[in-house]
Design an enzyme around this catalytic site. Structure first.
Site, PDB file in Angstrom:
ATOM      1  N   SER A   1      -0.989   7.507  -3.494  1.00  0.00           N
ATOM      2  CA  SER A   1      -1.787   7.440  -4.708  1.00  0.00           C
ATOM      3  C   SER A   1      -1.351   8.520  -5.704  1.00  0.00           C
ATOM      4  CB  SER A   1      -3.276   7.555  -4.343  1.00  0.00           C
ATOM      5  OG  SER A   1      -4.103   7.322  -5.442  1.00  0.00           O
TER       6      SER A   1
ATOM      7  N   ASP B   1      -5.257  -4.350  -4.764  1.00  0.00           N
ATOM      8  CA  ASP B   1      -5.490  -2.908  -4.927  1.00  0.00           C
ATOM      9  C   ASP B   1      -5.891  -2.652  -6.372  1.00  0.00           C
ATOM     10  OD1 ASP B   1      -5.465  -0.170  -5.116  1.00  0.00           O
ATOM     11  OD2 ASP B   1      -3.402   0.089  -4.407  1.00  0.00           O
TER      12      ASP B   1
ATOM     13  N   HIS C   1      -6.687   0.359  -1.397  1.00  0.00           N
ATOM     14  CA  HIS C   1      -5.808   1.403  -1.931  1.00  0.00           C
ATOM     15  C   HIS C   1      -5.355   2.406  -0.879  1.00  0.00           C
ATOM     16  CE1 HIS C   1      -4.065   3.652  -5.206  1.00  0.00           C
ATOM     17  NE2 HIS C   1      -4.767   4.742  -4.928  1.00  0.00           N
TER      18      HIS C   1
END
Length: 268
Positions: A99, A221, A249
């Site tokens: 991320s 996502d 995610h």
């Protein structure tokens, strides 16, 4: 870097080194400590020297080292990653970032490529907002509302945001696990980090990453839609893309075995 500086860096970020072999540095996503990797590390340590750490403000890091001015951009967090590499004298390491940690890792690898051999980006995004000709997943007004809700009710925000990231098809327990990580982070620092993380535009940096890079996406996502994966594939000089069957995610939580398989195949 002298020995005293080296010790300060390692203590500041609560750096842990496990196993032997090719080094693999794991960069956490927003709001998470090094414990987020716990479903992967046992398997990885059998084949790699695994390095985990905490950003200043999370986990067991040194909170006194934080200031909003020092950590005003993701590049400032990337500088910490570079200093960890210097302290450990890493060479030919495999960098794995999740991320926002994927962007931080990308910036570190651009700044100091001598430390790395390959880069693996889990559910990455160089920019989370929608712009003409680019789909990042969030309208600016919606993201500003998300950030405002952190100010009003941080505990309530952690639950709602974790559920949003995990998606509706994953077990509720995974959302609770992610919520617990958010709750371990200093709330004031988390709010400031979120402003930096979710409003930063690092699209112009993507084509500067010259190392062989794997982008690992999930289906459905909200923070890393398919369009973002296509953007990476178009702009990375040596980019490859794998889409996992898991949704949400956080594939290292929802599908650790599938995530491990993707990491091992590329790392090998």
């Amino acid at each position: 870097m002298n020995e005293a500086q080296r010790r300060r860096v390692l203590q500041r970020h609560s750096v842990r080194v496990m196993g032997q072999g090719i080094p693999m540095l794991l960069c956490n996503g927003f709001g998470c400590s090094q414990r987020i990797w716990q479903h992967l590390t046992t398997a990885l340590v059998a084949h790699y020297q695994v390095i985990v750490f905490d950003y200043v403000g999370s986990g067991e890091s040194d909170l006194s080292a934080y200031s909003p001015q020092k950590y005003a951009t993701l590049a400032d967090y990337a500088q910490d990653v570079v200093e960890i590499c210097q302290a450990l004298d890493l060479r030919e390491a495999i960098l794995v970032g999740h991320s926002v940690g994927a962007t931080i890792g990308m910036l570190a690898a651009i700044q100091a490529p001598q430390h790395f051999a390959k880069v693996i980006l889990l559910a990455p995004s160089p920019y989370y907002l929608n712009e003409p000709g680019y789909y990042g997943g969030f309208e600016r007004a919606d993201m500003l509302q998300v950030l405002a809700s952190m100010e009003n009710d941080y505990q309530g925000w952690t639950i709602a945001f974790a559920d949003l990231l995990m998606g509706p098809t994953n077990m509720a327990s995974l959302g609770e696990e992610l919520t617990n990580f958010f709750c371990e982070t200093d709330s004031t620092i988390a709010r400031q980090f979120a402003q930096v993380a979710f409003l930063s535009d690092n699209r112009a940096d993507v084509n500067q990453l010259q190392l062989r890079t794997l982008v690992v996406q999930c289906t459905d996502d909200v923070a890393g839609p398919a369009e973002v994966g296509a953007y990476f594939l178009q702009h990375l000089p040596q980019g490859e893309l794998v889409t996992l069957s898991t949704s949400g995610h956080c594939p290292h939580l929802s599908a650790p075995l599938e995530t491990l398989a993707a990491i091992r195949a590329f790392a090998a």
